[in-house]
Enzyme design. Structure first.
Site, PDB file in Angstrom:
ATOM      1  N   ASN A 157      -3.430   8.824   5.706  1.00 31.86           N
ATOM      2  CA  ASN A 157      -2.319   7.985   6.143  1.00 31.86           C
ATOM      3  C   ASN A 157      -2.253   7.751   7.649  1.00 31.86           C
ATOM      4  OD1 ASN A 157      -1.572   7.981   3.452  1.00 31.86           O
ATOM      5  ND2 ASN A 157       0.012   9.545   3.701  1.00 31.86           N
ATOM      6  N   ARG A 191       0.821  -1.217   0.000  1.00 35.44           N
ATOM      7  CA  ARG A 191       0.000   0.000   0.000  1.00 35.44           C
ATOM      8  C   ARG A 191       0.856   1.269   0.000  1.00 35.44           C
ATOM      9  NH1 ARG A 191      -3.901  -2.199   3.191  1.00 35.44           N
ATOM     10  NH2 ARG A 191      -4.366  -3.273   1.237  1.00 35.44           N
ATOM     11  N   HIS A 236       0.270   5.213  -1.914  1.00 33.31           N
ATOM     12  CA  HIS A 236       0.232   6.481  -1.184  1.00 33.31           C
ATOM     13  C   HIS A 236       1.455   7.347  -1.467  1.00 33.31           C
ATOM     14  CE1 HIS A 236      -3.258   5.716   1.610  1.00 33.31           C
ATOM     15  NE2 HIS A 236      -3.117   4.562   0.985  1.00 33.31           N
ATOM     16  N   HIS A 269      -6.709  -4.511  -2.531  1.00 35.17           N
ATOM     17  CA  HIS A 269      -7.429  -4.845  -1.302  1.00 35.17           C
ATOM     18  C   HIS A 269      -7.749  -6.338  -1.227  1.00 35.17           C
ATOM     19  CE1 HIS A 269      -8.882  -0.440  -0.568  1.00 35.17           C
ATOM     20  NE2 HIS A 269      -7.604  -0.614  -0.336  1.00 35.17           N
TER      21      HIS A 269
END
Length: 328
Positions: A90, A58, A62, A189
């Site tokens: 975050n 992940r 980000h 996911h």
């Protein structure tokens, strides 16, 4: 060491950072053990805690969406800079920064000052997917590490778990990522967990109605109610799909059944533009894997174009000691 020499070394570290186009095998000569070292360290981290695989993967999302793949995400706050770790998307959500620290430390032992933190994130994300049962792909390398970070930019860019498909389509379009890319990359996911904080609104007050999200399958809703009761601990985590440690297409099968954990997940099946790909990937894992790899490579190509360096410590820029000396 004198101040002029320190300053020279700092400037040299920035100017010597890779400027060539991203390419597979970038470190084959300068650091032949780079990719095997990253693989080994991610393997150890996941053996210690399986969930760290999803957390490491992940980080690429980000990092790359906020001013390109430049490891700005990894910078700690300073008195003069609010970094991205505490941005709205975050804080209390991203984790496993220490895994990247461990990888960087190992690489500094093998080939100091060669491998960027930005490239570590991209290699680690790929390895986490493969070690979870997902597809392998050649990662393009040669990135520089940013000299700054921006909490404001992260807040402005990164979507909320409450985001709907229309918002996500618009966001991805800004980065020349297609609707197919959006759906495939949402398949990240397939592994990992999410917090109750991210879903209590859809369980008890969707869109301010005081009612639950009607798209949630009833039995799954009962499970979520038990996991995340009103007034409960919102840091409790739940699985993002039915096979949270295996990278597969179960995520899409769950969305078709109304068992998406996050609102931003389930909305992909509710929206006509994204539903076609959700169905396609739910029926064909090979197509999902192919589209996911294509999306990850495209996302990895996002660059800021700003000057950078190869950080010795992923949490701080190399020039920090110079700043302190100049202040003194």
């Amino acid at each position: 060491m004198s101040l002029p020499l320190l300053l020279f070394l700092t400037i040299s570290a920035v100017s010597a950072a890779a400027q060539l186009p991203l390419q597979p095998g970038f470190y084959s000569k300068a650091c032949p053990a780079a990719e095997t070292t990253v693989w080994s360290m991610i393997q150890k981290a996941m053996a210690r805690e399986a969930r760290s695989g999803a957390s490491v993967m992940r980080l690429q999302f980000h990092d790359c969406f906020v001013n390109g793949c430049d490891a700005s995400l990894l910078l700690d706050d300073t008195p003069n800079m609010l970094g991205e770790k505490l941005s709205l998307s975050n804080i209390n959500s991203l984790r496993s920064y220490e895994v990247i620290d461990e990888v960087k430390d190992a690489l500094e032992q093998v080939c100091p000052g060669i491998v960027s933190c930005a490239d570590i994130i991209v290699m680690a994300a790929r390895d986490a997917v493969v070690l979870s049962g997902g597809p392998y792909w050649e990662v393009k390398l040669g990135r520089e590490d940013s000299l700054t970070a921006s909490q404001e930019d992260s807040d402005d860019i990164m979507p909320s778990p409450r985001a709907n498909a229309t918002t996500l389509i618009s966001l991805f379009n800004k980065f020349n990522l297609s609707i197919k890319d959006l759906v495939a990359l949402s398949g990240s996911h397939s592994i990992g967990q999410g917090r109750c904080f991210s879903i209590v609104f859809r369980l008890y007050n969707q869109s301010g109605t005081g009612l639950p999200d009607p798209t949630i399958e009833p039995k799954y809703r009962e499970k979520l109610d038990h996991l995340c009761p009103p007034g409960g601990d919102e840091d409790v985590t739940g699985d993002l799909d039915a096979t949270p440690e295996i990278f597969d297409n179960q995520y899409f099968k769950d969305l078709v059944l109304g068992r998406g954990f996050l609102n931003s997940d389930e909305t992909l099946f509710a929206n006509e533009e994204t539903r076609t790909y959700v169905r396609e990937f739910s029926l064909n894992q090979t197509k999902f894997f192919k589209a996911f790899v294509e999306g990850m490579i495209k996302m990895g190509d996002l660059q800021s174009g700003r000057p950078g360096e190869i950080r010795r410590n992923c949490r701080v820029v190399n020039g920090r000691p110079i700043d302190i000396l100049l202040e003194d």
